[in-house]
Design a protein around this motif. Structure first.
Motif, short mmCIF file in Angstrom:
data_model
loop_
_atom_site.label_atom_id
_atom_site.label_comp_id
_atom_site.label_asym_id
_atom_site.label_seq_id
_atom_site.Cartn_x
_atom_site.Cartn_y
_atom_site.Cartn_z
N ARG A 227 0.78 -1.17 0.01
CA ARG A 227 0.17 0.10 0.05
C ARG A 227 0.93 1.07 -0.08
N LEU A 228 1.79 1.22 0.70
CA LEU A 228 2.92 2.22 0.71
C LEU A 228 3.46 2.55 -0.49
N MET A 229 4.06 1.62 -1.38
CA MET A 229 4.71 1.69 -2.65
C MET A 229 3.53 2.20 -3.57
N ALA A 230 2.23 1.61 -3.44
CA ALA A 230 1.25 1.90 -4.41
C ALA A 230 0.88 3.67 -4.41
N ALA A 231 0.98 4.01 -3.21
CA ALA A 231 0.81 5.50 -3.23
C ALA A 231 1.79 6.15 -3.77
N ARG A 232 2.94 5.80 -4.19
CA ARG A 232 3.96 6.74 -4.71
C ARG A 232 4.36 6.12 -6.20
N VAL A 233 4.58 4.98 -6.50
CA VAL A 233 4.84 4.77 -7.76
C VAL A 233 3.89 4.12 -8.54
N GLY A 234 2.47 3.78 -7.80
CA GLY A 234 1.27 3.42 -8.53
C GLY A 234 0.90 1.79 -8.46
N GLU A 235 0.06 1.54 -8.67
CA GLU A 235 -0.61 0.04 -8.40
C GLU A 235 0.24 -0.98 -9.60
N GLY A 236 0.53 -1.70 -9.18
CA GLY A 236 1.53 -2.83 -9.78
C GLY A 236 2.84 -2.49 -10.23
N LYS A 237 3.47 -1.24 -9.97
CA LYS A 237 4.61 -0.91 -10.20
C LYS A 237 5.87 -1.50 -9.07
N ILE A 334 14.33 -9.42 10.24
CA ILE A 334 13.28 -9.11 9.22
C ILE A 334 14.20 -8.94 7.96
N ALA A 335 14.00 -9.33 6.90
CA ALA A 335 14.55 -9.09 5.64
C ALA A 335 13.46 -8.64 4.49
N VAL A 336 13.86 -7.58 3.90
CA VAL A 336 12.74 -7.00 3.05
C VAL A 336 13.23 -6.69 1.72
N ALA A 337 12.69 -6.93 0.55
CA ALA A 337 13.19 -6.64 -0.73
C ALA A 337 12.30 -6.03 -1.49
N VAL A 338 12.44 -4.65 -2.13
CA VAL A 338 11.45 -4.30 -2.71
C VAL A 338 11.96 -3.87 -4.28
N LEU A 339 11.46 -4.32 -5.32
CA LEU A 339 11.66 -4.03 -6.65
C LEU A 339 10.56 -3.08 -7.17
N VAL A 340 11.24 -1.87 -7.74
CA VAL A 340 10.20 -0.77 -8.13
C VAL A 340 10.61 -0.63 -9.55
N ASP A 341 9.62 -0.53 -10.39
CA ASP A 341 9.65 -0.28 -11.94
C ASP A 341 10.08 1.26 -11.97
N GLU A 360 18.10 9.37 -5.07
CA GLU A 360 17.44 10.25 -4.14
C GLU A 360 16.18 9.48 -3.58
N GLU A 361 15.45 9.20 -5.03
CA GLU A 361 14.00 8.57 -4.67
C GLU A 361 13.92 7.40 -3.86
N LEU A 362 15.03 6.59 -4.46
CA LEU A 362 15.14 5.16 -3.80
C LEU A 362 15.63 5.08 -2.44
N THR A 384 16.39 -3.99 1.27
CA THR A 384 16.94 -3.52 -0.07
C THR A 384 15.78 -2.92 -1.18
N VAL A 385 16.10 -1.88 -1.67
CA VAL A 385 15.14 -1.35 -2.53
C VAL A 385 15.91 -1.05 -3.75
N SER A 386 15.52 -1.50 -4.87
CA SER A 386 16.08 -1.58 -6.26
C SER A 386 15.07 -1.14 -7.51
N SER A 387 15.50 -0.36 -8.27
CA SER A 387 14.77 -0.02 -9.44
C SER A 387 15.33 -0.66 -10.75
N LEU A 388 14.18 -1.53 -11.29
CA LEU A 388 14.49 -2.52 -12.52
C LEU A 388 13.42 -2.39 -13.43
N GLU A 389 13.65 -2.72 -14.80
CA GLU A 389 12.41 -2.55 -15.60
C GLU A 389 11.76 -3.90 -15.45
N PHE A 390 10.41 -3.83 -15.46
CA PHE A 390 9.42 -4.79 -15.36
C PHE A 390 8.97 -5.33 -16.70
#
Length: 525
Positions: A227-237, A334-341, A360-362, A384-390
């Protein structure tokens, strides 16, 4: 109608009457509903006997008993008032058959535990998803000087629609444990008649709850982060994966700390003793023991003083005692991995381009994730927060749509009735009503007098030359205005035709053939 048409009409009417009677019987027959199903032989026999005594119509389908719709609820209440059907083994009614004479304590205990097992089985059968249940309780007798004697139990369940789920298994375990004094839930074994052992002895408990708490907690954290990521990058991103490691073992820690520098006097005991003595002591020597020994000189008188003092003080040293019990389920890591488009842009010419999100955004997203999960570096948490192409997944398969049977909310019997009714209507329309109601052909305005005579007198047999002359005259007068003479000649023609039908038909046939041959000759010329 001729004989063939009469026979067809009679058969059609008879068939329609039979089908109509069958449809009326089916329509007036009461709809049957399920009263009970899955009963064992004795219980089903008791229910059928009760229905026969009431005169209620019923239908048997295997182990299922069907009764009319309007009678089902009333019969269930009435049979329940009589204790039918007898589901499961007998319960506390077993104690009613015991008397004070001839009943030993062992017999009473055995009957009591049988009644307890039956009552627990009945309670389990009240669950809609349970079809059969058996309970066995092992409660060893108490003996003097015997320690660590704990009761155990086992429960066998059979589901109505497949295996029994874990929620019902846990509920059955706690039900049995609560009904037997001194029985712990982890000492109850739950067995599914289809899937096998569901809960083994010792699987309860804190360790098992910790094993189940890890995935539940991970799913809860994952939902928050999505829910937190969808508010920033969009649903499904954004795709979020969370792993929570929990403590699986229990631990009891006892600690005792003594501080030698801190002491407190809690009691003091003082005792003092003084002693004084005075007097003369004759001198005693070896010579004084001899006979006629000379008298020795007496020693001067002596004096003695003694003093004794005792003191005892009791001190208490400062002491701290701690006892901590660590139960399973505490979060270890606790280990968290977030993949952002990334960011996709569309140029003016329609071309698409993709670029990763800025660092900066990551970093800001990583800060938000850490705050959401309660990040603790000392505990060893990892984010871990990374930005890769979906990569969009390919479309596979076809869309599942409901079929005709699902859209038509009709049962098999209704479909059969409609089909039979439609078939009967089709047969009556094609083979009965259509031949009977077939209209006569309309008169042809271009037809001559001979056509009118043939249409007016079909089926006549052959005739003679006298009839031919009369028919020729009558045919010429048909087109003239009606008069008394023409009407008289027509009546004469009818009488002649009726009296000599065969000759009349023959004359008309010859007349038609001669006219046809003349038309053919004119056409050839």
């Amino acid at each position: 109608m001729d004989n063939r048409q009469r026979a067809v009409l009679i058969l059609a009417v008879a068939g329609f009457a039979v089908v109509l009677a069958w449809l009326v019987r089916v329509a007036t027959q009461p709809s049957m509903s399920l009263l009970y199903a899955g009963l064992d032989g004795p219980a089903a026999a008791e229910v059928i006997a009760a229905l026969d005594a009431r005169g209620v119509a019923y239908r048997l389908d295997g182990t299922a008993i069907y009764v009319p719709d309007g009678e089902r609820d009333r019969l269930r209440l009435a049979l329940a008032g009589e204790g039918l059907p007898a589901t499961g083994p007998a319960g506390y009614e077993l104690l009613d058959n015991l008397s004070g004479f001839g009943t030993t304590s062992e017999m009473f205990d055995a009957t009591y535990w049988r009644a307890k097992e039956g009552e627990l089985a009945r309670t389990l059968l009240a669950e809609p998803g349970i079809r059969a249940a058996r309970v066995h309780i092992a409660n060893p007798p108490r003996r003097p000087f015997q320690r660590d004697v704990v009761p155990t139990a086992s429960v066998t369940l059979t589901g109505r629609a497949g295996p029994v789920d874990m929620a019902r298994a846990e509920a059955a375990r706690h039900l049995v444990a609560s009904a037997v004094a001194g029985l712990a839930p982890e000492q109850v074994t739950v067995i599914d008649a289809v899937a096998g052992v569901l809960l083994r002895p010792g699987e309860d408990s804190p360790a098992r709850r910790a094993l189940d708490a890890g995935p539940d907690r991970a799913a809860e954290i994952k939902g928050k982060l999505e829910r937190l990521m969808a508010a920033r990058v969009g649903e499904g991103k954004a795709v979020v994966e969370v792993t929570v490691e929990t403590v699986m073992e229990s631990e009891t820690i006892s600690e005792r700390v003594i501080d030698p520098d801190s002491r407190v006097a809690v009691a003091t005991d003082s005792q003092e003793k003084s002693e004084t003595a005075e007097g003369t002591t004759p001198g005693l020597t070896i010579a004084s023991n001899l006979p006629d020994a000379a008298k020795t000189e007496a020693t001067p008188p002596g004096k003695r003083n003694a003093t004794e003092t005792r003191e005892r003080t009791n001190f208490e040293v400062s002491e701290v005692r701690r006892e901590r019990v660590r139960m399973p389920g505490d979060v270890k890591k606790i280990a968290v991995a977030v993949l952002v488009d990334g960011i996709e842009t569309i140029a003016a010419d329609g071309t698409r381009s993709w670029a990763p999100r800025p660092a900066e955004e990551l970093a800001e997203l990583e800060t938000l994730v850490k705050a959401a999960i309660g990040f603790n570096a000392e505990r060893g948490d990892v984010v871990t927060v990374s930005s890769l192409e979906f990569t969009p997944p390919p479309e596979l398969g076809t869309v599942a749509e409901p079929g005709l049977g699902a859209r038509l909310a009709l049962n098999a019997m209704t479909l059969i009735q409609l089909g039979v009714l439609a078939l009967v209507a089709l047969v009556l329309g094609l083979f009965v009503l259509r031949p009977l109601l077939r209209a006569a052909p309309a008169p042809d305005p271009d037809a001559g007098p001979e056509d009118e005579i043939e249409a007016a007198a079909p089926g006549l047999l052959e005739g003679s030359e006298d009839i031919a002359a009369a028919s020729m005259e009558a045919s010429q007068e048909i087109l003239e205005p009606a008069s008394a003479e023409s009407e008289r000649r027509r009546m004469k023609l009818r009488e002649a035709v009726e009296s000599r039908a065969e000759e009349s038909v023959e004359v008309l046939r010859n007349w038609l053939e001669s006219d046809r041959s003349e038309e053919e000759e004119e056409a050839v010329a």
